[in-house]
Design a protein around this motif. Structure first.
Motif, PDB file in Angstrom:
ATOM      1  N   GLU A  34       0.765  -1.464  -0.076  1.00 17.58           N
ATOM      2  CA  GLU A  34      -0.083  -0.010  -0.022  1.00 17.58           C
ATOM      3  C   GLU A  34       0.744   1.231  -0.066  1.00 17.58           C
ATOM      4  O   GLU A  34       0.545   2.256  -0.547  1.00 17.58           O
ATOM      5  CB  GLU A  34      -1.001   0.004   1.198  1.00 17.58           C
ATOM      6  CG  GLU A  34      -2.348   0.848   1.093  1.00 17.58           C
ATOM      7  CD  GLU A  34      -3.275   0.561   2.102  1.00 17.58           C
ATOM      8  OE1 GLU A  34      -2.875   1.285   3.149  1.00 17.58           O
ATOM      9  OE2 GLU A  34      -4.225  -0.343   1.863  1.00 17.58           O
ATOM     10  N   LYS A  38       1.060   4.047  -3.208  1.00 20.09           N
ATOM     11  CA  LYS A  38       0.978   5.558  -2.731  1.00 20.09           C
ATOM     12  C   LYS A  38       2.111   6.353  -3.375  1.00 20.09           C
ATOM     13  O   LYS A  38       2.109   7.502  -3.966  1.00 20.09           O
ATOM     14  CB  LYS A  38       0.788   5.791  -1.380  1.00 20.09           C
ATOM     15  CG  LYS A  38      -0.596   5.316  -0.837  1.00 20.09           C
ATOM     16  CD  LYS A  38      -0.938   5.985   0.591  1.00 20.09           C
ATOM     17  CE  LYS A  38      -2.249   5.464   1.164  1.00 20.09           C
ATOM     18  NZ  LYS A  38      -3.062   5.254   0.463  1.00 20.09           N
ATOM     19  N   ASN A 112      -8.108  -0.080   8.289  1.00 19.70           N
ATOM     20  CA  ASN A 112      -9.060   1.116   8.718  1.00 19.70           C
ATOM     21  C   ASN A 112      -8.872   1.673   9.973  1.00 19.70           C
ATOM     22  O   ASN A 112      -9.150   2.880  10.233  1.00 19.70           O
ATOM     23  CB  ASN A 112     -10.655   0.541   8.365  1.00 19.70           C
ATOM     24  CG  ASN A 112     -11.060   0.443   7.215  1.00 19.70           C
ATOM     25  OD1 ASN A 112     -10.250   1.095   6.131  1.00 19.70           O
ATOM     26  ND2 ASN A 112     -11.660  -0.602   6.553  1.00 19.70           N
ATOM     27  N   GLU A 115      -5.984   4.198  10.099  1.00 20.80           N
ATOM     28  CA  GLU A 115      -6.302   5.272   8.934  1.00 20.80           C
ATOM     29  C   GLU A 115      -7.252   6.190   9.977  1.00 20.80           C
ATOM     30  O   GLU A 115      -7.275   7.311   9.970  1.00 20.80           O
ATOM     31  CB  GLU A 115      -6.911   4.865   7.670  1.00 20.80           C
ATOM     32  CG  GLU A 115      -6.997   5.918   6.805  1.00 20.80           C
ATOM     33  CD  GLU A 115      -7.772   5.571   5.672  1.00 20.80           C
ATOM     34  OE1 GLU A 115      -8.369   6.414   4.944  1.00 20.80           O
ATOM     35  OE2 GLU A 115      -7.322   4.391   5.225  1.00 20.80           O
ATOM     36  N   ASP A 136     -10.170   8.860   0.419  1.00 21.89           N
ATOM     37  CA  ASP A 136     -11.091   7.752   1.017  1.00 21.89           C
ATOM     38  C   ASP A 136     -11.846   7.119  -0.116  1.00 21.89           C
ATOM     39  O   ASP A 136     -12.044   5.873  -0.297  1.00 21.89           O
ATOM     40  CB  ASP A 136     -11.811   8.214   2.370  1.00 21.89           C
ATOM     41  CG  ASP A 136     -12.578   7.104   2.683  1.00 21.89           C
ATOM     42  OD1 ASP A 136     -11.722   6.143   3.213  1.00 21.89           O
ATOM     43  OD2 ASP A 136     -13.684   7.001   3.061  1.00 21.89           O
ATOM     44  N   GLU A 139      -9.733   5.106  -2.330  1.00 25.04           N
ATOM     45  CA  GLU A 139      -9.273   3.659  -1.728  1.00 25.04           C
ATOM     46  C   GLU A 139     -10.402   2.914  -1.569  1.00 25.04           C
ATOM     47  O   GLU A 139      -9.992   1.642  -1.828  1.00 25.04           O
ATOM     48  CB  GLU A 139      -8.835   4.257  -0.299  1.00 25.04           C
ATOM     49  CG  GLU A 139      -8.065   3.002   0.227  1.00 25.04           C
ATOM     50  CD  GLU A 139      -7.463   3.561   1.685  1.00 25.04           C
ATOM     51  OE1 GLU A 139      -7.617   2.532   2.676  1.00 25.04           O
ATOM     52  OE2 GLU A 139      -7.144   4.680   1.916  1.00 25.04           O
ATOM     53  N   ARG A 140     -11.522   3.193  -1.393  1.00 24.75           N
ATOM     54  CA  ARG A 140     -12.680   2.323  -1.331  1.00 24.75           C
ATOM     55  C   ARG A 140     -12.883   1.728  -2.723  1.00 24.75           C
ATOM     56  O   ARG A 140     -13.360   0.585  -2.805  1.00 24.75           O
ATOM     57  CB  ARG A 140     -13.827   3.040  -0.957  1.00 24.75           C
ATOM     58  CG  ARG A 140     -13.660   3.208   0.608  1.00 24.75           C
ATOM     59  CD  ARG A 140     -14.948   4.047   1.280  1.00 24.75           C
ATOM     60  NE  ARG A 140     -14.868   4.411   2.696  1.00 24.75           N
ATOM     61  CZ  ARG A 140     -15.223   3.934   3.600  1.00 24.75           C
ATOM     62  NH1 ARG A 140     -15.769   2.712   3.438  1.00 24.75           N
ATOM     63  NH2 ARG A 140     -14.931   4.238   4.790  1.00 24.75           N
ATOM     64  N   GLN A 142     -10.848   1.413  -5.096  1.00 23.66           N
ATOM     65  CA  GLN A 142      -9.743   0.304  -5.647  1.00 23.66           C
ATOM     66  C   GLN A 142     -10.030  -0.939  -4.639  1.00 23.66           C
ATOM     67  O   GLN A 142      -9.949  -1.815  -5.197  1.00 23.66           O
ATOM     68  CB  GLN A 142      -8.528   1.081  -5.067  1.00 23.66           C
ATOM     69  CG  GLN A 142      -7.419   0.385  -5.543  1.00 23.66           C
ATOM     70  CD  GLN A 142      -5.923   1.018  -4.942  1.00 23.66           C
ATOM     71  OE1 GLN A 142      -5.947   2.035  -4.401  1.00 23.66           O
ATOM     72  NE2 GLN A 142      -4.789   0.611  -5.578  1.00 23.66           N
TER      73      GLN A 142
END
Length: 168
Positions: A34, A38, A112, A115, A136, A139-140, A142
């Protein structure tokens, strides 16, 4: 895409599964991927922005033709590297789904939670809050695409998906 077809996903799956002697290793592998994702996103944004500035109109300090070729090669290398990272991330998620000990739920909740902990105690102005919200959402989306790919792959492995067209 042609280079990704050469990757033996079964070997990659079993290699990652062999590394999963504990939940901690799976968590570390997923979080490292991850972080690389990024980093690749920000690097790719910079590469593609610099490529667009290299295509300046004639007469305005236009770069020589070989700079455009170099930029295309760098963008291709970046895209290939980022695609490999995303593929390994999907395979890691597949290992978590297929594991016996609910690793998927633990992995997602732990990610989660960290984060959420990072964002709850901070004050945000409207612009920063919008950036957090957009990140966010990305990310969701993805994660949704990753889970959809894993589901389709598992259905194909189980024989639920066939190569024949079904008549509706």
């Amino acid at each position: 895409l042609l280079l990704l077809n050469r990757v033996d996903i079964s070997y990659l799956y079993h290699y990652i599964r062999g590394q999963m002697s504990s939940y901690i290793k799976l968590y570390v592998i997923y979080n490292v991927l991850e972080v690389f994702d990024k980093l690749c996103c920000s690097l790719g944004q910079d590469i593609l922005n610099s490529m667009s500035s290299w295509g300046a109109p004639p007469g305005t300090n236009a770069q020589p033709w070989y700079w455009s070729c170099l930029a295309a090669l760098v963008a291709t290398a970046y895209t290939t590297m980022h695609s490999y990272i995303l593929l390994v991330q999907v395979v890691t998620l597949n290992v978590a789904i297929n594991s016996q000990n609910n690793s998927l739920i633990t992995l997602l909740v732990a990610n989660n939670f960290t984060e959420l902990k990072g964002h709850v105690f901070k004050k945000f102005d409207e612009g920063t809050l919008l950036q957090v919200l957009c990140a966010d959402m990305v990310e969701r989306f993805q994660m949704f695409v990753f889970l959809l790919l894993v589901t389709i792959q598992n259905w194909a492995k189980d024989g639920r998906v066939s190569n024949q067209r079904s008549s509706w």
